[in-house]
Write a protein that holds these residues in place. Structure first.
Motif, short mmCIF file in Angstrom:
data_model
loop_
_atom_site.label_atom_id
_atom_site.label_comp_id
_atom_site.label_asym_id
_atom_site.label_seq_id
_atom_site.Cartn_x
_atom_site.Cartn_y
_atom_site.Cartn_z
N THR A 80 8.36 4.72 11.70
CA THR A 80 8.21 3.28 11.46
C THR A 80 9.46 2.71 10.79
O THR A 80 9.87 1.59 11.09
N VAL A 81 10.09 3.49 9.91
CA VAL A 81 11.30 3.02 9.24
C VAL A 81 12.47 2.90 10.23
O VAL A 81 13.16 1.88 10.28
N LEU A 82 12.70 3.95 11.02
CA LEU A 82 13.86 3.95 11.91
C LEU A 82 13.71 2.86 12.98
O LEU A 82 14.69 2.25 13.40
N ARG A 83 12.48 2.58 13.39
CA ARG A 83 12.28 1.55 14.41
C ARG A 83 12.32 0.14 13.82
O ARG A 83 12.84 -0.78 14.43
N TRP A 84 11.73 -0.05 12.65
CA TRP A 84 11.74 -1.39 12.05
C TRP A 84 13.17 -1.82 11.73
O TRP A 84 13.58 -2.95 12.03
N TYR A 85 13.93 -0.93 11.09
CA TYR A 85 15.27 -1.30 10.65
C TYR A 85 16.30 -1.17 11.77
O TYR A 85 17.24 -1.96 11.85
N GLY A 86 16.14 -0.15 12.63
CA GLY A 86 17.19 0.17 13.58
C GLY A 86 18.43 0.64 12.81
O GLY A 86 18.51 0.50 11.58
N ALA A 87 19.39 1.20 13.53
CA ALA A 87 20.60 1.71 12.87
C ALA A 87 21.29 0.61 12.07
O ALA A 87 21.78 0.84 10.96
N ARG A 88 21.30 -0.60 12.62
CA ARG A 88 21.99 -1.70 11.91
C ARG A 88 21.35 -2.04 10.59
O ARG A 88 22.03 -2.30 9.59
N GLY A 89 20.02 -2.04 10.57
CA GLY A 89 19.32 -2.37 9.33
C GLY A 89 19.56 -1.32 8.26
O GLY A 89 19.72 -1.63 7.08
N LEU A 90 19.59 -0.05 8.67
CA LEU A 90 19.85 1.02 7.72
C LEU A 90 21.25 0.88 7.13
O LEU A 90 21.46 1.05 5.92
N ARG A 91 22.20 0.55 7.99
CA ARG A 91 23.59 0.40 7.52
C ARG A 91 23.72 -0.77 6.55
O ARG A 91 24.38 -0.66 5.52
#
Lengths: 472, 472
Positions: free
Chosen positions: A365-376
């Motif tokens: 759920t975290v990796l999909r909600w944020y996507g790589a851009r959101g994590l960065r």
């Protein structure tokens, strides 16, 4: 009220709890960061005995506010700068809630195939996001698994290392199979010493590497000397633990050099990147994991700085056979066709416990909600704030930076000495306006400013700095 | 969609997840109990790479139904009779959700006093409910703590036992401090052998006690012989593990006698009552814990049969000093006034990991929602169903009961032999109508019928029995 909660009751109280959490996150700033409770305060407000008859859920929620909240130190508070962050983001909380609702055990592939396969897949996704070497991916001889914590990761790395270096002899003979040694820097987390004690090599087997006073990083030359001396004295080096972002000051060990030295002597190289490792989602920070491609195992905690609530330690090995060899036992009541086919991972063989919660859901759920851009964006925001904070410290002559701070941990002290540093820290924490902790750097007391809460904005960092300045 | 989830978004998606779980519990019977997935099915439906841009939460929920659910074996299904139950009740799920929302770490008392104090208090409440000896309460020299699993409990019991029997020598010298031995029955869970391997005594140090073929309980006479022979041969007995409700057949070891023998030789007596122990909430079943008053440590899992979702292993010691002595390390960055005052428990010193989730919250919500009466009703219902089921088995000449069944586990086989038993079990499991697992009893293949799901009613047990009969 002593029957099971019906689906309709669950719906009603579930919505209440969701709203309570949303409200809590909205009003977090109204609480003192550090709990003002004294020992025994909370227990004094609880009945001595459990209730004979069941109670309504509303009475529990009322007591949550009345009894529990005054005893909470608010780790999600935007002015929580202590230890390391423990991100509990919305999507993670909901992913974890789904895991509770499903209530499955992923100990074997067969006991819920999706729990195992999603976990393997998420660890591969995370390896991609962090730019980890292909050796750690599940389609190589390695693979990833979620451990409870970095301490558990260090323990299983040690057990696997002992298994491999002894050619499997420790499985039956235990650590009496040799005279094993373990190496790590003075700055490495205490989990390595704890692992030595738990795994039966004992703390005397642990050699603490000297550190470079300027960088706080492990001295590779000292490791070379210790390895040579130990081998000459009949010891068998089993494990070297390198830190990427050591707990005290965030020091970055020379992983590649330590790995080469470890491998020259047949030892396992484990990398503990519990807090810092996830920063490698940003291309410009990927250098922190230089040398990790040579490691035998690597771990980092999405439950610290990557928005995934506790527990979620991501642990990878380059050679899963050593890990499984060390930990696999197959009693009759766990035998099944899928396991015997050899086509599946059974994650109970990758960890100490048997039971396993479906923790991959919250990572998904975290990796999909944020996507790589959101994590960065999340990581970059904190790093930028920390760099700005370090600039303020450097510009104030009463203060001094004590260690490199390339990420989001800044270690500093008052030039006036330890007593002044301690007194400033205590005053800020006692005020409830912010919470920071301390460490020792080259024997000096240092304040650690660890920026990483989801809710932290520039104004919170600025307020903390002004509060510290006011105590100087 | 790559920013943080706002409180309003959290409210909306949170209500969706709560409703999804309520719906899931309502429609559980529509699923096959055992997942019909083949290895790789789930991964084949997932994208190879993580998303670059964040996605909406609805798309995750849609994939939950499409990708994940076909790979789920439904542990909460009313016709799940495999392994042991893993109760995830409504109040527990909501208590755990509150823990996620608060997102605090209870590693030290100081890092959230309420997390430590509620845990201590709940373990005292549970000790009251189970009628445990006052030696295990926090106001004695002992106390309780929540461990991840019974495997973790066995491991820390072994580490504490080694510490005590060696007078603290294992702390530095490891298991080389002596030639240590461990004892448990053939029927005890594999976690004890795993603990021996992880703790560095090795599997060769483990002596398996013979069992009584009729009761499957450990043979105390065999323990006496082994202890005498080992001591004569220069070994130091460190730990005896007694089972209350062993995994295979639910066997009850003679705890008091084993404890007396262990103590004669200075060894630690740990009781693993992972599944069965919680049944002692019922006065009429409290006899299962006879002898536990002599134990050095005891554990049972509210996350199995007491309505509290994983993970929640309740572990008590009679002498906390041995446990803390074995596991405590205090680095500078964890020092604090409360710890140094000696007035508080720091639960990181009671376990392997450092980090700790606020797991006491879910125990609190469960014990308050159900009350003692609700807990008793829950256990009694399953015990009554199991007794009725055993009656049906006994009355059908094609079947045979293979072990005592005083609680809610019934072990039986077809008289026609192992092949017939195996074939009947596979057919029932493959149908998806029920899920049962197997074990070996005196060398014979046996079906285990473990009744314990929250949703299980008489009709589910009856349907499973008819399905088994149809295969006979």
């Amino acid at each position: 009220m002593n029957a099971h909660m019906s689906p309709d009751e669950f719906r009603r109280h579930g919505h209440q709890v969701i709203d309570w959490i949303a409200d809590y996150h909205e009003r977090l700033e109204s609480f003192p960061v550090l709990s003002q409770a004294s020992p025994g305060n909370v227990r004094a407000s609880l009945p001595a005995d459990p209730p004979e008859r069941g109670e309504g859920f509303e009475s529990v929620l009322a007591d949550l506010d009345r009894v529990i909240m005054p005893g909470i130190t608010h780790w999600q508070h935007p002015s929580f700068f202590a230890f390391f962050p423990a991100n509990a983001s919305g999507p993670a909380i909901l992913g974890d809630l789904l895991a509770s609702g499903l209530g499955v055990q992923g100990m074997l592939w067969a006991t819920s195939p999706a729990a195992t396969e999603l976990e393997t897949h998420m660890l591969d996704w995370l390896a991609t996001l962090l730019g980890l070497d292909p050796r750690f991916r599940s389609d190589s001889a390695g693979g990833g698994v979620i451990q409870h914590s970095a301490s558990d990761a260090a323990l299983v790395a040690l057990v696997a290392a002992l298994h491999r270096v002894s050619g499997g002899a420790t499985e039956t003979a235990g650590t009496a199979a040799g005279r094993f040694t373990v190496y790590t820097s003075e700055q490495t987390h205490s989990s390595v010493e704890k692992a030595c004690r738990v795994a039966g090599v004992g703390s005397a087997a642990l050699r603490k590497l000297r550190i470079d006073p300027a960088t706080q990083a492990a001295d590779a030359g000292h490791l070379a000397d210790l390895l040579a001396a130990d081998v000459a004295a009949g010891y068998t080096p089993a494990l070297v633990v390198a830190s990427v972002g050591a707990t005290g000051t965030g020091a970055l060990d020379p992983v590649g050099t330590l790995a080469d030295l470890a491998h020259e002597h047949g030892a396992w190289l484990h990398v503990d990147a519990a807090w810092a490792g996830v920063a490698a989602v940003c291309d410009e920070l990927r250098w922190i994991n230089a040398g990790v491609e040579k490691a035998d195992s690597y771990c980092t905690n999405p439950h610290k700085w990557l928005l995934t609530n506790f527990d979620c330690n991501a642990f990878w090995v380059a050679d899963r056979a050593a890990l499984i060899g060390a930990l696999s036992i197959l009693p009759e009541y766990l035998r099944n066709e899928a396991t015997e086919s050899g086509e599946v991972f059974d994650y109970r063989d990758w960890q100490v416990p048997l039971g396993r919660r479906f923790r991959a859901l919250k990572l998904w759920t975290v990796l999909r909600w944020y996507g790589a851009r959101g994590l960065r964006d999340h990581i970059r925001g904190h790093v930028a704030l920390a760099q700005e904070f370090a600039g303020w410290v450097a510009a104030d002559g009463r203060f001094e930076l004590l260690a490199p701070h390339p990420l989001a941990l800044v270690t500093f002290a008052l030039r006036a000495g330890d007593a002044a540093t301690r007194s400033a820290l205590h005053a800020v924490n006692a005020s409830g306006d912010a919470y920071l902790t301390h460490t020792l750097v080259n024997g000096r007391l240092a304040i650690r400013m660890a920026i990483g809460s989801v809710l932290t904005e520039r104004r919170h960092v600025e307020a903390a700095w002004h509060a510290i300045q006011a105590q100087a």
